[in-house]
Design a protein around this motif. Sequence first.
Motif: not given
Length: 274
Positions: A172-175, A189-191, A194-204
Amino acid sequence: MSYLKQFTDQLGTSHSFENAPKRIVSLVPSQTELLFDMGLEESIVGITKFCVHPFHLKSTKTIVGGTKQVKIDKIKALQPDIIIANKEENTLEIVESLKEICPVWVTNIITIEDNQKMIQDFGLLFNKRTEAQKWLDKINFGYQDFQKFMEDKQVKKVAYFIWANPYMVAGGDNFINELLKLNKFENIYDNNPRYEGRYPEIIIQKMRIQGDPDLVLLSSEPFPFKDEHAFELGRHTHHATTVFVDGEMFSWYGSRLVKAFDYFKLLHARLPII
């Protein structure tokens, strides 16, 4: 003609100029494109190696590094009147170090309204009010037209991937996320708590239980996704369609939005009906 000497950038930093800046270093590819489209090609003296539009600038302007690492000595030698940076693209360390050379104008673009403010600011800053208004009108027309186009479209859940090894997505919080919303793409993955930040690393492997998207969007930049990535990601959803998308259309702000609205229409035409 009187010249307005006090300006405030999108971080709230005040800048003073005795004359409209004539020598510009741009550290953001989409903003380089915008400056060119506003008729400022002659004023641009330095760009990054990622400033690929228009293509000929790479052979006519000085390359001062990338967006995350710049060559300060090269920039200093260009004797710029202003350096154009962006809060997300360039680091605070870069911005602070460049302030010793000349004013550093920092943009902060999350929404389309932020984008319009940037264009308006550049019009005032560089004495290009007419050109700025032309692009504002074009974008506003395209924006309203696209909103009408989307009225009867169904919401689709999506995951928008920007990197592999490790896998990273637009949060979230990006263009990018704002343009996903405009397309009625509900970003799983918006808000996402489980995942912090604008571009989080995720577990697929957890995509199914953490949103299970209808569409997996693979951006053409900054990572060159291949068919094997699409196959691997698809295995971790129930029924998602994987679509390769033009990352510039989702992440470049400025004048690029005019082209983006047309691109999005074509994209929707080739999406599966859910």
